[in-house]
Design an enzyme around this catalytic site. Structure first.
Site, PDB file in Angstrom:
ATOM      1  N   CYS A   7       0.897  -1.300   0.064  1.00 39.08           N
ATOM      2  CA  CYS A   7       0.028   0.042   0.096  1.00 39.08           C
ATOM      3  C   CYS A   7       0.869   1.191  -0.050  1.00 39.08           C
ATOM      4  O   CYS A   7       2.149   1.214  -0.099  1.00 39.08           O
ATOM      5  CB  CYS A   7      -1.071  -0.175   1.083  1.00 39.08           C
ATOM      6  SG  CYS A   7      -0.262   0.242   2.679  1.00 39.08           S
ATOM      7  N   ARG A  13      -3.453  -0.591   5.291  1.00 45.83           N
ATOM      8  CA  ARG A  13      -4.023  -1.811   4.526  1.00 45.83           C
ATOM      9  C   ARG A  13      -2.891  -2.870   4.356  1.00 45.83           C
ATOM     10  O   ARG A  13      -3.347  -3.947   4.733  1.00 45.83           O
ATOM     11  CB  ARG A  13      -4.276  -1.058   3.197  1.00 45.83           C
ATOM     12  CG  ARG A  13      -5.243  -0.157   3.442  1.00 45.83           C
ATOM     13  CD  ARG A  13      -5.639   0.538   1.870  1.00 45.83           C
ATOM     14  NE  ARG A  13      -4.577   1.383   1.691  1.00 45.83           N
ATOM     15  CZ  ARG A  13      -4.306   2.104   0.443  1.00 45.83           C
ATOM     16  NH1 ARG A  13      -5.479   1.881  -0.587  1.00 45.83           N
ATOM     17  NH2 ARG A  13      -3.336   2.901   0.098  1.00 45.83           N
ATOM     18  N   ASP A 117      -8.228   3.790   1.527  1.00 43.68           N
ATOM     19  CA  ASP A 117      -7.182   3.982   2.557  1.00 43.68           C
ATOM     20  C   ASP A 117      -8.017   4.649   3.945  1.00 43.68           C
ATOM     21  O   ASP A 117      -8.567   5.584   3.758  1.00 43.68           O
ATOM     22  CB  ASP A 117      -6.296   4.855   2.064  1.00 43.68           C
ATOM     23  CG  ASP A 117      -5.039   5.228   3.142  1.00 43.68           C
ATOM     24  OD1 ASP A 117      -4.992   4.765   4.201  1.00 43.68           O
ATOM     25  OD2 ASP A 117      -3.938   5.609   2.543  1.00 43.68           O
TER      26      ASP A 117
END
Length: 144
Positions: A7, A13, A117
Site C-alpha cells: 500500500c 492496509r 485507505d
C-alpha cells in the site's frame, strides 16, 4: 510461496492484509511467507497504525510486531506474488519492474476495486478489515 502486500505507507492496509493472510495460511498449515511494504517511505521502521493493530486484534490477528518497509525493486526477485491495494500503488510498483515476468507478479489485491485507505477516516478500518479478510480467504483457495 512468498507473497508481498503493498500500500502507500505500509501502516494501514498492507499490514492488515499481511497479518490476515499469514494467520489464515498458518491455520491451514501452509508454508507461506507473507510480508508487506509501502510505495512511500514516510513510516519505515514504524509499527502499523494503532487502529489497524486494534481492528486486527479484535479478530484474533496480531500485527503489532510488523515494521513498515519501503518497496524496492529487489522484491520482484524475492516474491512470487505482489498484491497492491489501489491503482496508484499498482502504477508505482510497475514503474520499477524491469521485465515482463516481474510485471506479471503484480496484481491488484481486490480484482475489481481499490481497498480504500482508512488513514484519514477511522470509520473505514472495520469495513477495510472485512474486505481484506474476505479476499484473503479467497487467496487461500486460489493459491493453495
Amino acid at each position: 510461496m512468498k507473497i508481498l502486500m503493498v500500500c502507500l505507507g505500509n501502516i494501514c492496509r498492507s499490514p492488515l492484509a499481511h497479518g490476515v493472510l499469514q494467520h489464515l495460511a498458518n491455520e491451514k498449515g501452509l508454508n507461506w511467507e507473507i510480508d508487506s511494504a509501502g510505495t512511500g517511505d514516510w513510516h519505515v521502521g514504524q509499527a502499523p497504525d494503532r487502529r489497524s493493530i486494534a481492528v486486527a486484534k479484535k479478530y484474533g490477528v496480531d500485527i503489532s510486531k510488523q515494521q513498515a518497509q519501503f518497496f524496492i525493486a529487489d522484491f520482484f526477485e524475492k516474491y512470487d506474488h505482489i498484491l497492491v491495494m489501489d491503482s496508484q500503488n499498482y502504477a508505482d510498483v510497475l514503474a520499477l519492474a524491469k521485465t515482463e515476468e516481474q510485471k506479471r507478479k503484480v496484481k491488484l489485491f481486490l480484482l475489481d476495486n481499490a481497498v480504500p485507505d482508512p488513514y484519514y477516516d477511522s470509520n473505514l478500518f472495520e469495513p477495510v478489515y472485512s474486505m481484506i479478510e474476505r479476499r484473503c480467504q479467497e487467496l487461500i483457495h486460489e493459491l493453495a
